[in-house]
Design a protein around this motif. Structure first.
Motif, PDB file in Angstrom:
ATOM      1  N   ILE A 197      39.982  58.406  47.243  1.00 23.45           N
ATOM      2  CA  ILE A 197      39.763  57.213  46.426  1.00 23.45           C
ATOM      3  C   ILE A 197      38.311  56.787  46.573  1.00 23.45           C
ATOM      4  N   SER A 198      37.635  56.611  45.479  1.00 19.61           N
ATOM      5  CA  SER A 198      36.227  56.232  45.516  1.00 19.61           C
ATOM      6  C   SER A 198      36.079  54.748  45.844  1.00 19.61           C
ATOM      7  N   ASP A 199      34.898  54.399  46.323  1.00 21.66           N
ATOM      8  CA  ASP A 199      34.618  52.991  46.594  1.00 21.66           C
ATOM      9  C   ASP A 199      34.672  52.163  45.318  1.00 21.66           C
ATOM     10  N   LYS A 200      34.354  52.775  44.181  1.00 19.90           N
ATOM     11  CA  LYS A 200      34.414  52.071  42.903  1.00 19.90           C
ATOM     12  C   LYS A 200      35.832  51.633  42.591  1.00 19.90           C
ATOM     13  N   VAL A 201      36.792  52.545  42.796  1.00 24.25           N
ATOM     14  CA  VAL A 201      38.204  52.203  42.551  1.00 24.25           C
ATOM     15  C   VAL A 201      38.643  51.115  43.518  1.00 24.25           C
ATOM     16  N   ARG A 202      38.239  51.226  44.767  1.00 24.71           N
ATOM     17  CA  ARG A 202      38.610  50.212  45.759  1.00 24.71           C
ATOM     18  C   ARG A 202      38.036  48.843  45.380  1.00 24.71           C
ATOM     19  N   LEU A 203      36.800  48.837  44.880  1.00 19.52           N
ATOM     20  CA  LEU A 203      36.176  47.586  44.467  1.00 19.52           C
ATOM     21  C   LEU A 203      36.891  46.989  43.259  1.00 19.52           C
ATOM     22  N   LEU A 204      37.323  47.842  42.327  1.00 24.84           N
ATOM     23  CA  LEU A 204      38.067  47.376  41.163  1.00 24.84           C
ATOM     24  C   LEU A 204      39.409  46.779  41.584  1.00 24.84           C
ATOM     25  N   GLU A 205      40.053  47.392  42.559  1.00 23.52           N
ATOM     26  CA  GLU A 205      41.331  46.859  43.039  1.00 23.52           C
ATOM     27  C   GLU A 205      41.140  45.502  43.704  1.00 23.52           C
ATOM     28  N   ILE A 206      40.082  45.367  44.493  1.00 19.72           N
ATOM     29  CA  ILE A 206      39.790  44.078  45.122  1.00 19.72           C
ATOM     30  C   ILE A 206      39.503  43.021  44.054  1.00 19.72           C
ATOM     31  N   SER A 207      38.763  43.414  43.008  1.00 21.06           N
ATOM     32  CA  SER A 207      38.470  42.487  41.909  1.00 21.06           C
ATOM     33  C   SER A 207      39.753  42.047  41.218  1.00 21.06           C
ATOM     34  N   GLY A 208      40.697  42.981  41.059  1.00 22.85           N
ATOM     35  CA  GLY A 208      41.985  42.640  40.453  1.00 22.85           C
ATOM     36  C   GLY A 208      42.763  41.647  41.287  1.00 22.85           C
ATOM     37  N   VAL A 209      42.685  41.792  42.600  1.00 24.26           N
ATOM     38  CA  VAL A 209      43.348  40.855  43.509  1.00 24.26           C
ATOM     39  C   VAL A 209      42.728  39.466  43.376  1.00 24.26           C
ATOM     40  N   VAL A 210      41.395  39.412  43.347  1.00 24.23           N
ATOM     41  CA  VAL A 210      40.696  38.128  43.219  1.00 24.23           C
ATOM     42  C   VAL A 210      41.033  37.458  41.884  1.00 24.23           C
ATOM     43  N   LEU A 211      41.064  38.222  40.812  1.00 26.36           N
ATOM     44  CA  LEU A 211      41.414  37.673  39.495  1.00 26.36           C
ATOM     45  C   LEU A 211      42.845  37.146  39.476  1.00 26.36           C
ATOM     46  N   THR A 212      43.744  37.841  40.155  1.00 20.02           N
ATOM     47  CA  THR A 212      45.121  37.354  40.246  1.00 20.02           C
ATOM     48  C   THR A 212      45.164  36.023  40.988  1.00 20.02           C
ATOM     49  N   ILE A 232      42.712  33.810  41.123  1.00 20.77           N
ATOM     50  CA  ILE A 232      42.153  32.802  40.215  1.00 20.77           C
ATOM     51  C   ILE A 232      43.188  32.424  39.160  1.00 20.77           C
ATOM     52  N   GLY A 233      43.935  33.422  38.691  1.00 18.57           N
ATOM     53  CA  GLY A 233      44.985  33.154  37.707  1.00 18.57           C
ATOM     54  C   GLY A 233      46.041  32.209  38.240  1.00 18.57           C
ATOM     55  N   LYS A 234      46.276  32.261  39.534  1.00 21.76           N
ATOM     56  CA  LYS A 234      47.255  31.348  40.134  1.00 21.76           C
ATOM     57  C   LYS A 234      46.856  29.899  39.911  1.00 21.76           C
ATOM     58  N   PHE A 235      45.563  29.599  40.105  1.00 16.27           N
ATOM     59  CA  PHE A 235      45.114  28.212  39.927  1.00 16.27           C
ATOM     60  C   PHE A 235      45.276  27.753  38.489  1.00 16.27           C
ATOM     61  N   PHE A 236      45.017  28.630  37.533  1.00 25.47           N
ATOM     62  CA  PHE A 236      45.085  28.238  36.123  1.00 25.47           C
ATOM     63  C   PHE A 236      46.529  28.181  35.623  1.00 25.47           C
ATOM     64  N   PHE A 237      47.276  29.245  35.852  1.00 21.19           N
ATOM     65  CA  PHE A 237      48.625  29.322  35.277  1.00 21.19           C
ATOM     66  C   PHE A 237      49.668  28.557  36.089  1.00 21.19           C
ATOM     67  N   MET A 238      49.580  28.605  37.396  1.00 23.01           N
ATOM     68  CA  MET A 238      50.587  27.936  38.212  1.00 23.01           C
ATOM     69  C   MET A 238      50.248  26.473  38.468  1.00 23.01           C
ATOM     70  N   ASP A 239      48.984  26.204  38.852  1.00 19.16           N
ATOM     71  CA  ASP A 239      48.623  24.841  39.233  1.00 19.16           C
ATOM     72  C   ASP A 239      48.264  23.965  38.030  1.00 19.16           C
ATOM     73  N   TYR A 240      47.504  24.522  37.080  1.00 19.71           N
ATOM     74  CA  TYR A 240      47.050  23.725  35.944  1.00 19.71           C
ATOM     75  C   TYR A 240      48.096  23.662  34.827  1.00 19.71           C
ATOM     76  N   LEU A 241      48.579  24.820  34.389  1.00 19.97           N
ATOM     77  CA  LEU A 241      49.556  24.860  33.300  1.00 19.97           C
ATOM     78  C   LEU A 241      50.992  24.705  33.778  1.00 19.97           C
ATOM     79  N   ASN A 242      51.214  24.843  35.096  1.00 26.77           N
ATOM     80  CA  ASN A 242      52.548  24.755  35.687  1.00 26.77           C
ATOM     81  C   ASN A 242      53.486  25.846  35.158  1.00 26.77           C
ATOM     82  N   TRP A 243      52.937  27.024  34.891  1.00 24.63           N
ATOM     83  CA  TRP A 243      53.744  28.171  34.459  1.00 24.63           C
ATOM     84  C   TRP A 243      54.043  29.036  35.681  1.00 24.63           C
ATOM     85  N   ARG A 244      54.741  28.486  36.628  1.00 25.93           N
ATOM     86  CA  ARG A 244      54.966  29.168  37.905  1.00 25.93           C
ATOM     87  C   ARG A 244      55.783  30.444  37.733  1.00 25.93           C
ATOM     88  N   LEU A 245      56.959  30.300  37.170  1.00 22.70           N
ATOM     89  CA  LEU A 245      57.840  31.459  37.030  1.00 22.70           C
ATOM     90  C   LEU A 245      57.257  32.534  36.112  1.00 22.70           C
TER      91      LEU A 245
END
Length: 230
Positions: free
Chosen positions: A21-36, A38-51
């Motif tokens: 696995i290249s470092d590029k793929v690992r970095l992309l996976e970490i970025s995906g985790v971070v985006l998820t 961030i999505g928690k704050f918007f969809f779960m906390d702000y919009l209250n779309w928890r489920l």
């Protein structure tokens, strides 16, 4: 002789299936985790779309696991999806779980926040699924990839602490959740870098998390997440 030859062929076959696995793929996976996160704050906390957010996150990352597995049959074992070391990791984890449960009830008793209802039963069944996804993301992809970078080498202590800080931040603004998840990630990061098993970590995450809500946090996730749709 035949059995030994079969063993060698099996080992050789598994080596052929393993792709670096290249470092590029690992970095992309970490970025995906971070985006998820961030999505928690918007969809779960702000919009209250928890489920809906939880369902989409589970389906989306499950598809990614399947996609990676189709390309590399050994990736599940590399991430920690397996039962070969289930018992050994379980033995390392259950003392922490028992101490945590005792602290939950002690804090809940002092605060007067113990509120155990039948609502905890469906959470004990379903929460380990979401707990496994969370452990896969924060411990498996974040801590695991930071540990396996080729060009940059981080100390294990740094990896464990940065993972714990990230896991704590995404549980903002509930202070008790931030404290609890920070401690949990410290311990889980240490365990994972020694012996990988997402199933054990996800199971205890789900059970401890459900109990934490009804003893310390004084919230009812079953009502907040499920009953509002009925």
């Amino acid at each position: 002789m035949k059995n030994r030859l079969t063993k060698y062929l099996t080992e050789f076959s598994s080596l052929k299936l393993t792709r670096p696995i290249s470092d590029k793929v690992r970095l992309l996976e970490i970025s995906g985790v971070v985006l998820t996160g961030i999505g928690k704050f918007f969809f779960m906390d702000y919009l209250n779309w928890r489920l809906p957010f939880v369902v989409v996150a589970i389906l989306g990352w499950s598809y990614y696991v399947y996609y990676r597995y189709k390309k590399d049959k050994n990736v599940l074992k590399d991430w920690g999806f397996g039962f070969s070391n289930f018992k050994s990791v379980l033995k390392m984890t259950w003392p922490f779980a028992l101490v945590s449960i005792a602290l939950f009830f002690l804090i809940g008793y002092i605060q007067g926040t113990i509120n155990l209802t039948w609502h905890i039963i469906p959470l004990l069944i379903t929460y380990p699924i979401w707990g496994s996804i969370q452990q896969f993301l924060t411990i498996g992809l974040l801590a695991g990839n930071l540990n396996d970078f080729k060009k940059i080498k981080f100390s294990k202590s740094f990896i464990i602490i940065i993972t714990a800080v990230f896991f704590s931040i995404i549980h903002y603004p509930t202070i008790w959740l931030m404290i609890g998840t920070f401690d949990l990630a410290l311990f889980y990061g240490h365990i994972y870098l020694k012996a990988k098993n997402i199933y054990v970590l996800g199971l205890f995450h789900g059970w401890l998390g459900a109990l934490f809500y009804y003893t310390v946090v004084n919230q009812d996730p079953f009502t907040d997440v499920f009953l509002k749709y009925f």
